[in-house]
Design an enzyme around this catalytic site. Sequence first.
Site, mmCIF file in Angstrom:
data_model
loop_
_atom_site.group_PDB
_atom_site.id
_atom_site.type_symbol
_atom_site.label_atom_id
_atom_site.label_comp_id
_atom_site.label_asym_id
_atom_site.label_seq_id
_atom_site.Cartn_x
_atom_site.Cartn_y
_atom_site.Cartn_z
ATOM 1 N N HIS A 222 0.877 -1.175 0.000
ATOM 2 C CA HIS A 222 0.000 0.000 0.000
ATOM 3 C C HIS A 222 0.909 1.218 0.000
ATOM 4 O O HIS A 222 1.830 1.304 0.801
ATOM 5 C CB HIS A 222 -0.907 -0.079 1.236
ATOM 6 C CG HIS A 222 -1.434 1.218 1.754
ATOM 7 N ND1 HIS A 222 -2.108 2.111 0.961
ATOM 8 C CD2 HIS A 222 -1.410 1.752 2.998
ATOM 9 C CE1 HIS A 222 -2.460 3.161 1.714
ATOM 10 N NE2 HIS A 222 -2.048 2.961 2.942
ATOM 11 N N TYR A 256 -6.012 9.234 1.394
ATOM 12 C CA TYR A 256 -6.092 9.875 2.709
ATOM 13 C C TYR A 256 -4.840 10.706 2.970
ATOM 14 O O TYR A 256 -3.807 10.498 2.315
ATOM 15 C CB TYR A 256 -6.335 8.844 3.826
ATOM 16 C CG TYR A 256 -5.199 7.865 4.045
ATOM 17 C CD1 TYR A 256 -4.106 8.192 4.843
ATOM 18 C CD2 TYR A 256 -5.237 6.593 3.472
ATOM 19 C CE1 TYR A 256 -3.070 7.285 5.054
ATOM 20 C CE2 TYR A 256 -4.210 5.680 3.682
ATOM 21 C CZ TYR A 256 -3.134 6.030 4.469
ATOM 22 O OH TYR A 256 -2.108 5.140 4.665
ATOM 23 N N ASP A 549 -28.082 -19.008 18.430
ATOM 24 C CA ASP A 549 -29.346 -19.702 18.674
ATOM 25 C C ASP A 549 -29.414 -20.883 17.718
ATOM 26 O O ASP A 549 -28.917 -20.812 16.597
ATOM 27 C CB ASP A 549 -30.559 -18.769 18.550
ATOM 28 C CG ASP A 549 -30.764 -18.259 17.135
ATOM 29 O OD1 ASP A 549 -29.804 -18.227 16.338
ATOM 30 O OD2 ASP A 549 -31.910 -17.876 16.811
HETATM 31 P P1 FAD Z 1 3.023 -5.852 13.010
HETATM 32 O O1 FAD Z 1 3.301 -4.472 13.413
HETATM 33 O O2 FAD Z 1 3.459 -6.268 11.658
HETATM 34 O O3 FAD Z 1 3.655 -6.778 14.099
HETATM 35 C C1 FAD Z 1 3.825 -8.168 13.921
HETATM 36 C C2 FAD Z 1 5.153 -8.524 14.491
HETATM 37 O O4 FAD Z 1 5.313 -9.931 14.498
HETATM 38 C C3 FAD Z 1 6.282 -7.963 13.646
HETATM 39 O O5 FAD Z 1 7.014 -7.054 14.400
HETATM 40 C C4 FAD Z 1 7.071 -9.189 13.239
HETATM 41 O O6 FAD Z 1 8.455 -8.963 13.219
HETATM 42 C C5 FAD Z 1 6.671 -10.202 14.299
HETATM 43 N N1 FAD Z 1 6.815 -11.576 13.846
HETATM 44 C C6 FAD Z 1 6.296 -12.135 12.724
HETATM 45 N N2 FAD Z 1 6.659 -13.427 12.634
HETATM 46 C C7 FAD Z 1 7.405 -13.696 13.726
HETATM 47 C C8 FAD Z 1 8.060 -14.880 14.192
HETATM 48 N N3 FAD Z 1 8.023 -16.043 13.525
HETATM 49 N N4 FAD Z 1 8.750 -14.802 15.361
HETATM 50 C C9 FAD Z 1 8.803 -13.645 16.060
HETATM 51 N N5 FAD Z 1 8.200 -12.503 15.651
HETATM 52 C C10 FAD Z 1 7.509 -12.539 14.503
HETATM 53 N N6 FAD Z 1 -3.601 1.268 10.261
HETATM 54 C C11 FAD Z 1 -4.358 2.227 10.833
HETATM 55 O O7 FAD Z 1 -5.135 1.941 11.734
HETATM 56 N N7 FAD Z 1 -4.290 3.511 10.405
HETATM 57 C C12 FAD Z 1 -3.453 3.884 9.420
HETATM 58 O O8 FAD Z 1 -3.400 5.038 9.043
HETATM 59 C C13 FAD Z 1 -2.659 2.909 8.809
HETATM 60 N N8 FAD Z 1 -1.856 3.235 7.789
HETATM 61 C C14 FAD Z 1 -1.049 2.309 7.242
HETATM 62 C C15 FAD Z 1 -0.180 2.695 6.249
HETATM 63 C C16 FAD Z 1 0.674 1.790 5.701
HETATM 64 C C17 FAD Z 1 1.628 2.253 4.634
HETATM 65 C C18 FAD Z 1 0.653 0.448 6.131
HETATM 66 C C19 FAD Z 1 1.560 -0.563 5.550
HETATM 67 C C20 FAD Z 1 -0.227 0.053 7.106
HETATM 68 C C21 FAD Z 1 -1.084 0.972 7.672
HETATM 69 N N9 FAD Z 1 -1.994 0.618 8.669
HETATM 70 C C22 FAD Z 1 -2.752 1.576 9.267
HETATM 71 C C23 FAD Z 1 -2.148 -0.774 9.106
HETATM 72 C C24 FAD Z 1 -1.376 -1.029 10.383
HETATM 73 O O9 FAD Z 1 -0.087 -0.589 10.217
HETATM 74 C C25 FAD Z 1 -1.356 -2.508 10.727
HETATM 75 O O10 FAD Z 1 -2.627 -3.061 10.589
HETATM 76 C C26 FAD Z 1 -0.880 -2.738 12.154
HETATM 77 O O11 FAD Z 1 0.315 -2.055 12.394
HETATM 78 C C27 FAD Z 1 -0.656 -4.209 12.421
HETATM 79 O O12 FAD Z 1 -0.121 -4.374 13.698
HETATM 80 P P2 FAD Z 1 0.356 -5.808 14.173
HETATM 81 O O13 FAD Z 1 0.887 -5.682 15.541
HETATM 82 O O14 FAD Z 1 -0.708 -6.791 13.941
HETATM 83 O O15 FAD Z 1 1.470 -6.221 13.107
#
Ligand code: FAD
Length: 826
Positions: A222, A256, A549
């Site tokens: 994105h 946005y 239900d």
């Molecule tokens: P992540 O932050 O990806 O965390 C997951 C973690 O798991 C990572 O740090 C990874 O290293 C770790 N991990 C994965 N596999 C393993 C493993 N095997 N062992 C150990 N660790 C592991 N959301 C909004 O609400 N508003 C916004 O404006 C917005 N803008 C965005 C803009 C962009 C450009 C992008 C890309 C995303 C945006 N989002 C936004 C979405 C938002 O960033 C994500 O939905 C959110 O950060 C996800 O959080 P998370 O903790 O689930 O995932």
Amino acid sequence: APRVVIIGAGIVGANLADELAIRGWTNTTVIEQGPLHLAGGSTSHAPGLVFQTNPSKAMTEFAGYTVAKLLSLVKDGTSCFNQVGGLEVATTPERLAELHRRHGFATAWGLEGRLLDPAQCKEMYPLLAQEEVLGGFFVPSDGLALAARAVQLLIERSTAAGVTYLGDTTVTGIEQEGGKVTGVRIGERIVEADIVVSCAGFWGPAIGDMIGLKVPLLPLGHQYVTTDALPEQAGRNELPNGASLPILRHQDKDLYYREHGDRIGIGSYAHRPMPVALDSLERVPSDQMSEHNMPSRLDFTEEDFLPVWEDSKKLLPGLEGRTFEDGFNGIFSFTPDGGSLVGQAPQLDGFFVAEAIWVTHSAGIAKAVAELLVDGQSTTPLHDCDLSRFEAVQTTREYVEETSAQNFVEIYDIRHPLEPRTSPRDLRSAPFRRRQDELGAFYLESAAWERPHWFEANRHLLDDMPSEWAGPERDEWSNKFHSPISAAEAWKTRTAVAMYDMTPLKRLEVSGPGALALLQKLSTGNIAKKPGAVTYCLLLNADGGIRSDVTIARLGEDRFQLGVNGNIDLDYFTVEARRQGAADPAAWAHVADITGATCCIGLWGPLAREVMAKVSRDDFSNETLKYFRSNEVVIGGVPVTAMRLSYVGELGWELYTSAEHGQKLWDVLFEAGREEGIIAAGRGAFNSLRLEKGYRLWGTDVTPEHHPFESGLGFSIAKDKTGFVGAEAVDVLRNKPSERALRCLTINDGTSMVLGKEPVYIDGTACGYVTSAAYGYTVRTPLAYAWLPAGTVEGDVVEIEYFGQRIPATVAADPLFDPKMERLRG
Ligand code: FAD
């Protein structure tokens, strides 16, 4: 406290560790593959816009909690939320109408917002080209989450509470024994755990693979860019990321905006979907991880951005002559229906998933997951994001890839609540699909089923139909996916006989020596009746909230057929049966999903018995087959399980047979009913008839946040039954006055339609919301069910807001049609 391992220290994992610690669970280890100060997942570069308005009540509540929590997360006098407000602007009349609808959602869910005219938009956001804008919708409590900073403060706080964080540590496997999770593997090392929660974001499918769990999400790129400095923004905000203007959405162009000091950040969904294969991502060594180099950040593809750069300059003329710097394609998760994925893996006790969660909902969902783990259920229901909600065919790679990419493309589109996807389709069809096609069925899609909404073959009935049965002229929106033919189908059902395809209603068979005990424990009904009995009852959570239900038919001593709401119920029964069998092997029970192997025709209407007499030698009289009884019969030579039930409130039966016989059964009934004027009827008529009859639809009218008594479902708790899940809560709730009630409303002008999720006002104050609505063909008025303050009584006048119009309605009797059940028992 149990030992918990959380995989991933993004905004979700860090919030979950914190929420567990708040509840006294501190025996938690958070394992993160990246360095803890900048893990490199989606959170590490999220611009953090939080628009709370959502068609889902639960998602709006999750967002509201995120805002409140991040505001309260303060260090050095600064919180983790910059509450600048959120502005969505319309540049087309359709969008302007949609903003009214969104204002309706917000109001219905208790979120304050207001509509603005173009001048007010300009005043609020001076960079706007006023002439481009037709209006706006402003939510003052929206704003910017400082997500990366929040993660650091949450790590600090939960570490102080006793949580352990392991950075630069990759989980490589999940350990299990006897169907229960026992820990996670880190290369050669094992970290033992009673509960594992995967908060791995878009890496979720890779973790799922470790236990054979399909995690239906697709990582997609994105685009996000930041402009160079705007002279008119000089000195406005703190550098580099300060902001004071509202966050801004320009959904007509999939865009946005937010401020970064004197620059503007632009996010775009206007480009082609860019799916990312997880194994193509390069590992970034910890010492090289930076804001510009992390696994969730792909190289910018400028050509995808150029068209919306032009669109942006039109909306924000100050961008003319500027350039953009620092563009990237950031990765995050998309799912088949756009929702998050939360819940326990059905095949492995103690293994949970909390993925595909936006920053916006992160703290709210983390709190709900903590409640689920600690208390057994969450206060705000999680069913909208339940991992189990997908059918098997919806978790295939083909389906997930196509539909998730589609969701990216359509993220800001204006979508009617009934609008079906155009592809993939035809994944699930009833065995009499050919006959439905021949009758000109108009299909909508639900749970990948093709469900007829009306049949063009019935159009000619409109010529004979008495005019009082016709519904009103509809407004353009409520007329979508609607046909006047539904009126004729309702008329025929109430006055003759109709066949309804009930095949998509999910069916389970529960069998084995422990089946009765299992159903007695999980449901509010008394199931210990003679074979042939059918029971309508509820599945409750421990707090008395309605988790589903169901109808349970006892077909034999140890064999039951269940009509349930969806895959969430299948997984619930499967997990509970496994637990019961593990505790006492003699009490095993087998749960099978028999939906696809069987089919169902609802034959309903006052002339149903006449039709049946021609095709069956079995006795369908009141004496032999009473209301809520089932019997094994033969119809036209086909073995059928007949259940005397009707969701439309007419005499008749649900007729179940195996899929191979479906078309024969259809043909036999259709042929036999010619003289009685039999028709095939669709969901359009069905929805109207069920609402007239006051039958609640789980997930729409009632959800886990409601208990049986306020929902008008107290009757479905068996008298004197004890020991079932929720029984103790029921005892308390039975005598406790509720603050709200599900009420039936009729529309005063007799013609205005609403669709559901609209706010309801009493004396000018919003105090409830519509759940379901339909035109009641038999009762000759549009009607709606709504959650209202308990004090409202029959005759009270309220107003429903529909696209900004206030529509007067009156609290009516519930149900409106045949309250004495004379027709059903006929
Ligand atoms: P992540 O932050 O990806 O965390 C997951 C973690 O798991 C990572 O740090 C990874 O290293 C770790 N991990 C994965 N596999 C393993 C493993 N095997 N062992 C150990 N660790 C592991 N959301 C909004 O609400 N508003 C916004 O404006 C917005 N803008 C965005 C803009 C962009 C450009 C992008 C890309 C995303 C945006 N989002 C936004 C979405 C938002 O960033 C994500 O939905 C959110 O950060 C996800 O959080 P998370 O903790 O689930 O995932």
